[in-house]
Design an enzyme around this catalytic site. Structure first.
Site, PDB file in Angstrom:
ATOM      1  N   TYR A 113       0.845  -1.194   0.000  1.00 52.63           N
ATOM      2  CA  TYR A 113       0.000   0.000   0.000  1.00 52.63           C
ATOM      3  C   TYR A 113       0.883   1.248   0.000  1.00 52.63           C
ATOM      4  CZ  TYR A 113      -3.826  -3.151   1.037  1.00 52.63           C
ATOM      5  OH  TYR A 113      -4.750  -4.169   0.965  1.00 52.63           O
ATOM      6  N   ASN A 136     -12.331  -0.483  -4.741  1.00 52.63           N
ATOM      7  CA  ASN A 136     -12.150  -0.688  -6.173  1.00 52.63           C
ATOM      8  C   ASN A 136     -13.408  -1.324  -6.766  1.00 52.63           C
ATOM      9  OD1 ASN A 136     -11.310  -1.438  -8.752  1.00 52.63           O
ATOM     10  ND2 ASN A 136     -10.032  -3.110  -8.015  1.00 52.63           N
ATOM     11  N   CYS A 144      -6.432  -4.939  -7.662  1.00 51.90           N
ATOM     12  CA  CYS A 144      -6.230  -4.614  -6.251  1.00 51.90           C
ATOM     13  C   CYS A 144      -5.711  -5.824  -5.465  1.00 51.90           C
ATOM     14  CB  CYS A 144      -7.515  -4.072  -5.640  1.00 51.90           C
ATOM     15  SG  CYS A 144      -8.953  -5.128  -5.838  1.00 51.90           S
ATOM     16  N   HIS A 145      -5.905  -7.024  -6.006  1.00 53.33           N
ATOM     17  CA  HIS A 145      -5.411  -8.238  -5.333  1.00 53.33           C
ATOM     18  C   HIS A 145      -3.888  -8.286  -5.302  1.00 53.33           C
ATOM     19  CE1 HIS A 145      -5.805  -9.228  -9.636  1.00 53.33           C
ATOM     20  NE2 HIS A 145      -4.754 -10.019  -9.452  1.00 53.33           N
ATOM     21  N   GLU A 171      -1.634 -15.896 -11.257  1.00 48.01           N
ATOM     22  CA  GLU A 171      -0.600 -15.049 -11.852  1.00 48.01           C
ATOM     23  C   GLU A 171       0.818 -15.504 -11.532  1.00 48.01           C
ATOM     24  OE1 GLU A 171      -1.319 -10.915 -11.013  1.00 48.01           O
ATOM     25  OE2 GLU A 171      -3.408 -11.049 -11.654  1.00 48.01           O
TER      26      GLU A 171
END
Length: 176
Positions: A113, A136, A144-145, A171
């Site tokens: 963050y 979001n 945002c993950h 990912e």
């Protein structure tokens, strides 16, 4: 200055995913919401819709969301790393800054963050960034993950930590 275009319709569709059913909303051809269609979405979703889309009634999108559905399927299968989706973000100026910064986080990587706060030129705003990340409206596509706690911990995800873990595994950013 370009005049604001008034959308003709609020379109809604649902798509099955490994994380549960997803709800998509678009103003004409621009996606404005993608979230988990589950009980935990209820209050946050209702509050967001009432704030930004109260004057609209959602109608079925028909096949207009098919390209987004196909991209989501390819993403979950590990065959898509970058979404090509027009979006219409609805939020405060600060939220828009944060959501734009989230789009710059590369597939398969994570950041904190604090790093997002620095990216928007406001290094002391980590907590406010966390709140904006939590609001979001376009999950998965605006990643945002990929935002973690300063120590690398999996904190805060509107869809739940298990979903965040799943997305990071898709990912390759989380191996455990």
């Amino acid at each position: 200055m370009t005049p604001h275009r008034v959308p003709r319709a609020l379109l809604q569709s649902f798509v099955a995913s490994p994380l549960g059913r997803l709800r998509l909303l678009s103003l004409d051809d621009a996606l404005c919401y993608l979230g988990f269609d589950a009980e935990e979405e209820g209050q946050e979703y209702s509050s967001w819709v009432n704030r930004y889309l109260a004057q609209w009634t959602a109608v079925p999108a028909g096949s207009l969301h098919d390209p987004i559905h196909e991209q989501l399927t390819r993403y979950f299968n590990g065959n898509l790393k970058r979404f090509k989706v027009r979006s219409q973000l609805l939020g405060t100026d600060f939220q828009l800054q944060v959501w734009t910064a989230l789009r710059a986080i590369p597939y398969g990587t994570t950041c904190s963050y604090h790093a997002v706060a620095e990216a928007i030129g406001n290094p002391h705003a980590s907590r406010a960034v966390g709140q904006a990340v939590g609001r979001n409206p376009i999950a998965i596509i605006i990643p945002c993950h990929r935002v973690l706690g300063e120590d690398g911990s999996l904190v805060g995800y509107g869809g739940g930590i298990d979903r965040k873990k799943h997305l990071l595994r898709v990912e390759g950013a989380l191996l455990v």
